[in-house]
Write an enzyme that holds these catalytic residues in place. Structure first.
Site, mmCIF file in Angstrom:
data_model
loop_
_atom_site.group_PDB
_atom_site.id
_atom_site.type_symbol
_atom_site.label_atom_id
_atom_site.label_comp_id
_atom_site.label_asym_id
_atom_site.label_seq_id
_atom_site.Cartn_x
_atom_site.Cartn_y
_atom_site.Cartn_z
ATOM 1 N N TYR A 23 0.841 -1.201 0.000
ATOM 2 C CA TYR A 23 0.000 0.000 0.000
ATOM 3 C C TYR A 23 0.880 1.256 0.000
ATOM 4 O O TYR A 23 0.626 2.213 -0.749
ATOM 5 C CB TYR A 23 -0.943 0.000 1.215
ATOM 6 C CG TYR A 23 -1.587 1.337 1.435
ATOM 7 C CD1 TYR A 23 -2.558 1.810 0.561
ATOM 8 C CD2 TYR A 23 -1.184 2.169 2.488
ATOM 9 C CE1 TYR A 23 -3.118 3.073 0.726
ATOM 10 C CE2 TYR A 23 -1.742 3.422 2.657
ATOM 11 C CZ TYR A 23 -2.699 3.878 1.772
ATOM 12 O OH TYR A 23 -3.238 5.125 1.937
ATOM 13 N N PRO A 76 1.246 14.612 3.892
ATOM 14 C CA PRO A 76 0.143 13.848 4.473
ATOM 15 C C PRO A 76 0.142 12.412 3.975
ATOM 16 O O PRO A 76 0.166 12.171 2.766
ATOM 17 C CB PRO A 76 -1.096 14.594 3.973
ATOM 18 C CG PRO A 76 -0.664 15.247 2.695
ATOM 19 C CD PRO A 76 0.780 15.607 2.903
ATOM 20 N N SER A 105 -3.191 13.720 7.526
ATOM 21 C CA SER A 105 -4.144 13.306 6.496
ATOM 22 C C SER A 105 -5.577 13.289 7.019
ATOM 23 O O SER A 105 -5.829 12.908 8.171
ATOM 24 C CB SER A 105 -3.768 11.906 6.003
ATOM 25 O OG SER A 105 -4.803 11.351 5.223
ATOM 26 N N TYR A 127 -9.610 16.307 2.058
ATOM 27 C CA TYR A 127 -10.391 15.932 0.887
ATOM 28 C C TYR A 127 -11.742 16.611 1.082
ATOM 29 O O TYR A 127 -12.399 16.380 2.110
ATOM 30 C CB TYR A 127 -10.572 14.417 0.802
ATOM 31 C CG TYR A 127 -9.329 13.650 0.391
ATOM 32 C CD1 TYR A 127 -8.767 13.832 -0.866
ATOM 33 C CD2 TYR A 127 -8.727 12.738 1.253
ATOM 34 C CE1 TYR A 127 -7.632 13.119 -1.254
ATOM 35 C CE2 TYR A 127 -7.591 12.027 0.872
ATOM 36 C CZ TYR A 127 -7.053 12.230 -0.377
ATOM 37 O OH TYR A 127 -5.944 11.538 -0.752
ATOM 38 N N THR A 153 -6.205 18.615 -1.200
ATOM 39 C CA THR A 153 -5.748 17.676 -2.233
ATOM 40 C C THR A 153 -6.766 17.644 -3.359
ATOM 41 O O THR A 153 -7.927 17.265 -3.145
ATOM 42 C CB THR A 153 -5.565 16.269 -1.626
ATOM 43 O OG1 THR A 153 -4.602 16.367 -0.573
ATOM 44 C CG2 THR A 153 -5.067 15.279 -2.666
ATOM 45 N N LYS A 226 -2.923 21.139 -3.241
ATOM 46 C CA LYS A 226 -1.952 20.046 -3.422
ATOM 47 C C LYS A 226 -2.323 19.171 -4.612
ATOM 48 O O LYS A 226 -3.470 18.693 -4.692
ATOM 49 C CB LYS A 226 -1.917 19.170 -2.168
ATOM 50 C CG LYS A 226 -1.035 17.914 -2.290
ATOM 51 C CD LYS A 226 -0.971 17.166 -0.965
ATOM 52 C CE LYS A 226 -0.037 15.966 -1.001
ATOM 53 N NZ LYS A 226 -0.654 14.762 -1.550
ATOM 54 N N SER A 248 2.712 18.162 -6.961
ATOM 55 C CA SER A 248 2.644 16.786 -6.458
ATOM 56 C C SER A 248 1.894 15.922 -7.453
ATOM 57 O O SER A 248 0.962 16.387 -8.109
ATOM 58 C CB SER A 248 1.886 16.780 -5.113
ATOM 59 O OG SER A 248 1.666 15.452 -4.651
ATOM 60 N N ARG A 253 0.708 7.862 -7.066
ATOM 61 C CA ARG A 253 -0.327 6.958 -6.561
ATOM 62 C C ARG A 253 -1.710 7.222 -7.125
ATOM 63 O O ARG A 253 -2.654 6.503 -6.807
ATOM 64 C CB ARG A 253 -0.419 7.084 -5.033
ATOM 65 C CG ARG A 253 0.863 6.792 -4.325
ATOM 66 C CD ARG A 253 0.846 7.297 -2.882
ATOM 67 N NE ARG A 253 -0.092 6.618 -2.028
ATOM 68 C CZ ARG A 253 0.124 5.420 -1.491
ATOM 69 N NH1 ARG A 253 1.232 4.768 -1.733
ATOM 70 N NH2 ARG A 253 -0.775 4.870 -0.699
ATOM 71 N N GLY A 282 7.303 14.244 -3.741
ATOM 72 C CA GLY A 282 7.447 13.166 -4.724
ATOM 73 C C GLY A 282 8.903 12.848 -4.978
ATOM 74 O O GLY A 282 9.619 13.660 -5.560
ATOM 75 N N ARG A 305 6.943 8.888 1.674
ATOM 76 C CA ARG A 305 7.282 7.503 2.026
ATOM 77 C C ARG A 305 8.423 7.379 3.034
ATOM 78 O O ARG A 305 8.380 6.503 3.903
ATOM 79 C CB ARG A 305 7.611 6.697 0.767
ATOM 80 C CG ARG A 305 6.363 6.435 -0.087
ATOM 81 C CD ARG A 305 6.691 5.579 -1.278
ATOM 82 N NE ARG A 305 5.541 5.315 -2.132
ATOM 83 C CZ ARG A 305 5.041 6.176 -3.017
ATOM 84 N NH1 ARG A 305 5.590 7.370 -3.163
ATOM 85 N NH2 ARG A 305 4.004 5.838 -3.752
HETATM 86 C C1 LIG Z 1 1.145 5.572 2.328
HETATM 87 C C2 LIG Z 1 0.770 6.883 1.700
HETATM 88 C C3 LIG Z 1 -0.455 7.474 2.007
HETATM 89 C C4 LIG Z 1 -0.795 8.694 1.452
HETATM 90 N N1 LIG Z 1 -1.966 9.284 1.845
HETATM 91 C C5 LIG Z 1 -2.281 10.521 1.374
HETATM 92 C C6 LIG Z 1 -3.448 11.194 1.816
HETATM 93 O O1 LIG Z 1 -4.195 10.691 2.640
HETATM 94 N N2 LIG Z 1 -3.706 12.414 1.301
HETATM 95 C C7 LIG Z 1 -2.882 13.021 0.389
HETATM 96 O O2 LIG Z 1 -3.158 14.150 -0.042
HETATM 97 N N3 LIG Z 1 -1.762 12.410 -0.031
HETATM 98 C C8 LIG Z 1 -1.437 11.187 0.438
HETATM 99 N N4 LIG Z 1 -0.280 10.578 0.004
HETATM 100 C C9 LIG Z 1 0.615 11.281 -0.920
HETATM 101 C C10 LIG Z 1 1.643 12.101 -0.151
HETATM 102 O O3 LIG Z 1 1.056 13.210 0.487
HETATM 103 C C11 LIG Z 1 2.745 12.647 -1.072
HETATM 104 O O4 LIG Z 1 2.143 13.341 -2.154
HETATM 105 C C12 LIG Z 1 3.674 11.562 -1.617
HETATM 106 O O5 LIG Z 1 3.862 10.529 -0.675
HETATM 107 C C13 LIG Z 1 5.021 12.173 -1.975
HETATM 108 O O6 LIG Z 1 5.849 11.249 -2.562
HETATM 109 P P1 LIG Z 1 6.989 10.387 -1.808
HETATM 110 O O7 LIG Z 1 6.262 9.303 -1.097
HETATM 111 O O8 LIG Z 1 7.825 9.919 -2.922
HETATM 112 O O9 LIG Z 1 7.722 11.321 -0.840
HETATM 113 C C14 LIG Z 1 0.086 9.342 0.536
HETATM 114 C C15 LIG Z 1 1.295 8.734 0.232
HETATM 115 C C16 LIG Z 1 1.656 7.532 0.791
HETATM 116 C C17 LIG Z 1 2.987 6.930 0.459
#
Ligand SMILES: Cc1cc2nc3c(=O)[nH]c(=O)nc-3n(C[C@H](O)[C@H](O)[C@H](O)COP(=O)(O)O)c2cc1C
Length: 353
Positions: A23, A76, A105, A127, A153, A226, A248, A253, A282, A305
């Site tokens: 995940y 987040p 988040s 959200y 977001t 975002k 972003s 994802r 990112g 991450r």
């Molecule tokens: C496990 C996980 C959960 C995430 N959950 C959210 C979220 O709830 N809301 C959101 O806006 N972004 C979420 N993101 C995206 C992150 O805010 C961010 O854009 C992204 O992780 C940045 O990339 P990186 O993981 O390479 O640092 C999530 C990312 C990960 C890895």
């Protein structure tokens, strides 16, 4: 704990069930953008300058009315209790201990009020839900609990197609819950149904730029948008009154086959011309990556991450270690490139290879 930033993901992997690891590590579709985010940083080299007095260095930066000790914070990320029993509270205590901003988040597994108790500088990722009364209530709760900004977001009008999560039948294992929603939703609970119902019923694909004014109005808080990837949207964000934006792609994802955020950054910075802060997330894995992002015009970086892996590897102490290593590496790279402060960092610091 003696792992480095290059090792923390594998330490986390060894501790996590496959479903949780996939995940967090995975992305949308064939995961091209996920790989690109990281690869983009490897395309830049520093152009160090020497015989500059770097005996005193200052990593701090001003953003949204606050001095941050380092030019990065926590992006987040959802479901922290999936990664460690300390959950969001552990992450928040690590952020508080280092004075680093923590963006919490909407999909946290600990209620936003409880996360706030750690006292970290905090933003709330939102959200906007179909149910505007519910959204308004969330925003009011965040404001009441001392969150200093909203991070809206916008890159998820519908949910992503994530093949790993499908294969693993990803769900929140009971007793984990979408803790911010317990008071509104019958189905905020664990299990595949609760989560899928929540996402399908609450994401609002009809959102437009008009909703930004509404959000600013009901919250009275600065709003960072975002998920932007084009100068066109950056221009609209400024025009419509955003207080900043996060370049972003949701860590690769949401929509696959979009550019690396680092590649999208310069065009957006050029469009915005310093009128509002431009943040980037990112692919930031190392302190040097933060420096590359700053050199290409970002005002601030967010780390997703790496912090999740730190949490999985050691709870609060693991997140604190990630923050300390990022800081150490950034400080080291600044000294070795002849930069004393964030203000000294500009495009002449990097060359594309
Ligand atoms: C496990 C996980 C959960 C995430 N959950 C959210 C979220 O709830 N809301 C959101 O806006 N972004 C979420 N993101 C995206 C992150 O805010 C961010 O854009 C992204 O992780 C940045 O990339 P990186 O993981 O390479 O640092 C999530 C990312 C990960 C890895």
């Amino acid at each position: 704990m003696d792992w480095s930033l290059g090792e923390v993901e594998s330490v986390a992997k060894a501790r996590l069930p496959q479903m949780a690891f996939d995940y967090a590590q995975g992305g949308a579709g064939p995961e091209r953008t996920l790989a690109e985010n990281v690869a983009a940083f490897a395309r830049y080299r520093f152009r160090p300058r020497f015989l500059v007095d770097v005996s005193k260095r200052d990593l701090s930066t001003r953003l949204l009315g606050r001095t941050h000790p380092v030019p990065f914070g926590l992006a987040p990320t959802a479901f922290h209790r999936l990664f460690h029993a300390e959950g969001e509270a552990g992450t928040a205590r690590a952020a508080a201990s280092r004075g680093v901003v923590h963006c919490v988040s909407t999909l946290s597994t600990t209620a936003l009020e409880e996360v706030a108790q750690a006292g970290a500088p905090r933003w709330f990722q939102l959200y906007v839900h179909r149910d505007r009364a519910l959204t308004r209530s969330l925003v009011e709760r965040a404001k009441g609990a001392g969150y200093e900004a909203l991070v809206w977001t916008v890159d998820a009008p519908v949910w992503a197609l994530r093949e790993r999560d499908r294969r693993n039948r990803f769900s929140l294992p009971p007793p984990l819950k979408l803790a911010n929603f317990e008071r509104y939703l019958d189905k905020a609970g664990g299990g595949a149904d609760g989560l899928a119902n929540y996402v399908n019923s609450q994401l609002d694909p009809s959102l437009t730029w008009d909703d930004l004014a509404w959000l600013k109005d009901v919250s009275g808080l600065p709003v960072l948008v975002k998920g932007l990837l084009t100068p066109e949207d950056a221009a609209l964000a400024v025009e419509r009154g955003a207080d900043g934006m996060v370049v972003s792609n949701h860590g690769g994802r949401m929509l696959d086959h979009v550019p690396a955020t680092l590649d999208a950054l310069p065009g957006i910075v050029q469009e915005v011309r310093g009128r509002v802060p431009v943040l980037l997330d990112g692919g930031v894995r190392r302190g040097a990556d933060v420096l590359v992002a700053l050199a290409l015009g970002a005002d601030f970086a967010l780390v997703g991450r790496q912090a999740v892996w730190g949490l999985a590897a050691g709870g609060e102490a693991g997140v604190a270690r990630v923050l300390d290593l990022l800081r150490e590496e950034l400080d080291n790279a600044m000294a070795l490139t002849g930069r004393r402060s964030v203000a000294d960092v500009d495009a002449s610091l990097v060359a594309r290879v």
